[in-house]
Design an enzyme around this catalytic site. Sequence first.
Site, PDB file in Angstrom:
ATOM      1  N   ASP A 134     -11.660   2.201   3.873  1.00 37.67           N
ATOM      2  CA  ASP A 134     -12.079   0.964   3.893  1.00 37.67           C
ATOM      3  C   ASP A 134     -13.529   0.655   3.729  1.00 37.67           C
ATOM      4  OD1 ASP A 134     -10.124  -1.020   3.625  1.00 37.67           O
ATOM      5  OD2 ASP A 134      -9.504  -0.746   5.847  1.00 37.67           O
TER       6      ASP A 134
ATOM      7  N   LYS B  82       1.056  -1.193  -0.160  1.00 41.23           N
ATOM      8  CA  LYS B  82       0.135   0.015  -0.008  1.00 41.23           C
ATOM      9  C   LYS B  82       0.919   1.264   0.086  1.00 41.23           C
ATOM     10  CE  LYS B  82      -1.064   1.996   3.440  1.00 41.23           C
ATOM     11  NZ  LYS B  82      -0.863   3.295   3.299  1.00 41.23           N
TER      12      LYS B  82
ATOM     13  N   GLN C 153      -5.350  -1.756   9.861  1.00 35.60           N
ATOM     14  CA  GLN C 153      -5.186  -2.919   9.112  1.00 35.60           C
ATOM     15  C   GLN C 153      -5.717  -4.088  10.095  1.00 35.60           C
ATOM     16  OE1 GLN C 153      -4.168  -3.588   6.049  1.00 35.60           O
ATOM     17  NE2 GLN C 153      -4.363  -5.989   6.157  1.00 35.60           N
TER      18      GLN C 153
HETATM   19  N1  GUN Z   1      -7.071  -7.220   6.237  1.00 33.69           N
HETATM   20  C1  GUN Z   1      -7.423  -7.902   4.993  1.00 33.69           C
HETATM   21  N2  GUN Z   1      -8.057  -7.452   3.835  1.00 33.69           N
HETATM   22  C2  GUN Z   1      -8.028  -6.186   4.498  1.00 33.69           C
HETATM   23  C3  GUN Z   1      -8.619  -4.677   4.248  1.00 33.69           C
HETATM   24  O1  GUN Z   1      -9.227  -4.719   2.812  1.00 33.69           O
HETATM   25  N3  GUN Z   1      -8.496  -3.704   5.051  1.00 33.69           N
HETATM   26  C4  GUN Z   1      -8.052  -3.814   6.105  1.00 33.69           C
HETATM   27  N4  GUN Z   1      -7.901  -2.699   6.956  1.00 33.69           N
HETATM   28  N5  GUN Z   1      -7.672  -4.977   6.555  1.00 33.69           N
HETATM   29  C5  GUN Z   1      -7.635  -5.984   5.805  1.00 33.69           C
END
Ligand code: GUN
Length: 297
Positions: free
Chosen positions: A122, A55, A99
Amino acid sequence: MNKYELIDGKQIAKDIKHELAHEVSEMLDSGKRAPHLAAIIVGEDGASLSYVASKEKQSKETGFFSSVYRLPANTSEEELLQMVEFLNTDSEVDGYIVQLPLPEHINEQTIINAISPKKDVDGFNPVNVGRMSLGLSSFIPATPLGIKLLLERSGVETQGKHCVVVGRSNIVGTPVAILLSRNEASANCTVTLCHSKTENLKEICLTADILIVAIGKPAFITEDMVKDGAVVIDVGIHRIADNSEKGYHIIGDVDFEKVKAKCSKITPVPGGVGPMTIACLLYNTMKAYKSKFQNNE
Ligand code: GUN
């Protein structure tokens, strides 16, 4: 055997990031600052660390500011809530993610509820989930949005089609089922949401014009579960140990080699849905940035 087409998520994600990068450079030319995406990561989960690193890299490549707050695994819920509050009020941060998964002593929903809906890129906060369900403007979770854009950009007709979603997680299955059933362009499907307790799963899958699989089980969907000419979207990512130099290879929730011959279009793993997730997170961050400046905040 159908002459199936691969849905190239890598290329589509690249196109989206290219479009965003172009917008960023126009903003910079007109004296504005770049959009800023932040992430909080708690602990040392390997998959989470590598997602956050990608990211960060892709944010920078697209011209975004990126910042990552790395907290130790023993961070308390209270301390994490303070960090969330700090990012909610930091006017330099347009959007951020926490996350997942979080360590067990932290209640994930408590944290998600505390993220400002305006910065929740998200799309996990209940305000955004509710707004999406009502068809109101909202942040749409990155993977479901990525699936919608994959269908749209690879010319898949969705209107009136039967879409079967296998898996009902809050991150993928449930939101994609809502999204594709809305009365909107590139949606308007008749959706059936299947899960681990669904009876007659095979028979239901066999009626799918579009089959979206996010059940988290390697090679779970076999060729006898897929209608001739279906479009198959595979959200799974599993590392399978082997004797190769790397020591593993990646497969999805679909038995790709056997299923592909039944399909009109199919996403590969890797290179299908996966690359879309970060592209869509950046897309949401651009949206957060723009709405902030439109609202003069
Ligand atoms: N863990 C697995 N996929 C995601 C996601 O799309 N966003 C976040 N914040 N954590 C994750």
